[in-house]
Design an enzyme around this catalytic site. Structure first.
Site, mmCIF file in Angstrom:
data_model
loop_
_atom_site.group_PDB
_atom_site.id
_atom_site.type_symbol
_atom_site.label_atom_id
_atom_site.label_comp_id
_atom_site.label_asym_id
_atom_site.label_seq_id
_atom_site.Cartn_x
_atom_site.Cartn_y
_atom_site.Cartn_z
ATOM 1 N N LEU A 1 0.862 -1.178 0.000
ATOM 2 C CA LEU A 1 0.000 0.000 0.000
ATOM 3 C C LEU A 1 0.897 1.227 0.000
ATOM 4 O O LEU A 1 1.761 1.367 0.873
ATOM 5 C CB LEU A 1 -0.927 0.001 1.212
ATOM 6 C CG LEU A 1 -2.062 1.046 1.233
ATOM 7 C CD1 LEU A 1 -3.198 0.588 2.147
ATOM 8 C CD2 LEU A 1 -1.584 2.434 1.674
ATOM 9 N N ILE A 2 0.696 2.095 -0.979
ATOM 10 C CA ILE A 2 1.516 3.302 -1.129
ATOM 11 C C ILE A 2 0.604 4.516 -1.053
ATOM 12 O O ILE A 2 -0.394 4.596 -1.777
ATOM 13 C CB ILE A 2 2.276 3.303 -2.465
ATOM 14 C CG1 ILE A 2 3.089 2.019 -2.636
ATOM 15 C CG2 ILE A 2 3.180 4.531 -2.571
ATOM 16 C CD1 ILE A 2 3.702 1.851 -4.011
ATOM 17 N N GLY B 1 -0.165 8.681 -1.448
ATOM 18 C CA GLY B 1 0.270 9.801 -2.282
ATOM 19 C C GLY B 1 0.696 9.376 -3.674
ATOM 20 O O GLY B 1 1.775 9.748 -4.146
ATOM 21 N N CYS B 2 -0.167 8.626 -4.376
ATOM 22 C CA CYS B 2 0.194 8.071 -5.687
ATOM 23 C C CYS B 2 -0.302 8.895 -6.867
ATOM 24 O O CYS B 2 -0.234 8.427 -8.009
ATOM 25 C CB CYS B 2 -0.339 6.642 -5.806
ATOM 26 S SG CYS B 2 0.525 5.458 -4.776
ATOM 27 N N SER B 3 -0.797 10.091 -6.627
ATOM 28 C CA SER B 3 -1.329 10.868 -7.744
ATOM 29 C C SER B 3 -0.227 11.473 -8.616
ATOM 30 O O SER B 3 -0.483 11.872 -9.757
ATOM 31 C CB SER B 3 -2.246 11.988 -7.230
ATOM 32 O OG SER B 3 -1.529 12.865 -6.390
ATOM 33 N N GLY C 1 4.534 12.108 -8.823
ATOM 34 C CA GLY C 1 5.842 12.039 -8.206
ATOM 35 C C GLY C 1 6.287 10.654 -7.775
ATOM 36 O O GLY C 1 6.050 9.645 -8.454
ATOM 37 N N TYR D 1 8.812 22.732 7.185
ATOM 38 C CA TYR D 1 8.900 21.480 6.440
ATOM 39 C C TYR D 1 9.934 20.546 7.060
ATOM 40 O O TYR D 1 9.668 19.351 7.271
ATOM 41 C CB TYR D 1 9.248 21.768 4.985
ATOM 42 C CG TYR D 1 9.426 20.539 4.137
ATOM 43 C CD1 TYR D 1 8.334 19.759 3.760
ATOM 44 C CD2 TYR D 1 10.696 20.146 3.719
ATOM 45 C CE1 TYR D 1 8.496 18.628 2.981
ATOM 46 C CE2 TYR D 1 10.867 19.008 2.941
ATOM 47 C CZ TYR D 1 9.769 18.256 2.581
ATOM 48 O OH TYR D 1 9.939 17.125 1.809
#
Length: 251
Positions: free
Chosen positions: A8-9, A11-13, A15, A143
């Site tokens: 399961l990853i 933030g796959c939209s 980059g 950040y």
């Protein structure tokens, strides 16, 4: 039928997350690719792919996603947002958003999958941090703080999960020109910065422009580091990804 390892990853939209999902699919893994607004068109059609909605700042969204995903063998906490600018004019709302996504989101996702890892006495968690935690850089205090929290969390968690045969690792990408972080820099700083900061900000961006041909991190560097962290039990706790990240790690 043999069991396909499942990852399961988050933030796959775009980059690193998107490219990592492609790599694991190519390697024959079953991939749960998550994103806030799911799109079936970003990844190749495959019976080994599921695209699920996920907002890592929403505990109910996390619960629904993990439940829908079913048993997994590895979790990659990649979802994150950047923040560039002087602390003085950064709103607390924006600071909370960065920490909620980068740090709390990582912690909450990890917490959600740990019961199944513990019960099976197997599993891998890979958290994506940043090479900015290896060397202090200006205009990145918020950040960097959020990513430094991920580092400390991961290192401590690894100790408490070792008894359950659950591995926890960090991947630290360097500066990646192909991501939107640099493109959004001026917009993130905004127009409310006191004039006293103007010359300092100008020098920072001039130095960044002068270093445009210096070593950088490519997405392939990061996904290869993620692959190593997931598949190699002997992988180190912290894996710098990219020539610039490796150089910082060696300082």
């Amino acid at each position: 039928m043999s069991h396909l390892p499942t990852i399961l990853i988050t933030g796959c939209s775009s980059g690193f997350g998107l490219d990592a999902a492609r790599l694991f699919l190519d390697k024959g893994w079953r991939v749960i690719a998550t994103m806030r607004t799911p799109s079936e068109d970003l990844l190749p059609r495959s019976e080994n792919l599921r695209v699920l909605p996920l907002d890592v700042t929403d505990i109910e969204s996390i619960r629904r996603c993990v439940e829908a995903a079913g048993p997994i063998d590895a979790l990659v906490n990649n979802a994150g947002i950047g923040m560039l600018g002087p602390l003085e004019e950064t709103t607390l709302a924006n600071i909370r958003e960065v920490f909620e996504t980068n740090a709390i989101g990582t912690i909450a996702m990890t917490q959600a999958v740990l019961p199944q890892f513990r019960q099976r006495r197997a599993g891998v968690v890979v958290n994506i941090t940043s090479a900015v935690t290896l060397k202090a850089l200006p205009l990145l205090s918020v950040y960097t703080g959020s990513k430094a929290a991920v580092n400390a969390f991961t290192e401590s968690l690894a100790l408490e999960l070792a008894a359950f045969n659950v591995r926890v690792r960090l991947v630290a990408p360097g500066r990646a020109p192909s991501t939107s972080f640099g493109d959004n820099a001026h917009r993130l700083i905004g127009d409310a910065v006191p004039e006293d900061y103007a010359e300092f900000i100008r020098r920072v961006f001039a130095a960044r422009q002068e270093g445009i041909n210096s070593p950088v991190t490519h997405s392939q560097d990061v996904v290869e580091a993620v692959w190593l962290a997931v598949t190699d039990p002997a992988a180190p706790m912290l894996i710098p990804a990219g020539a610039d990240a490796v150089a910082l790690a060696d300082i």
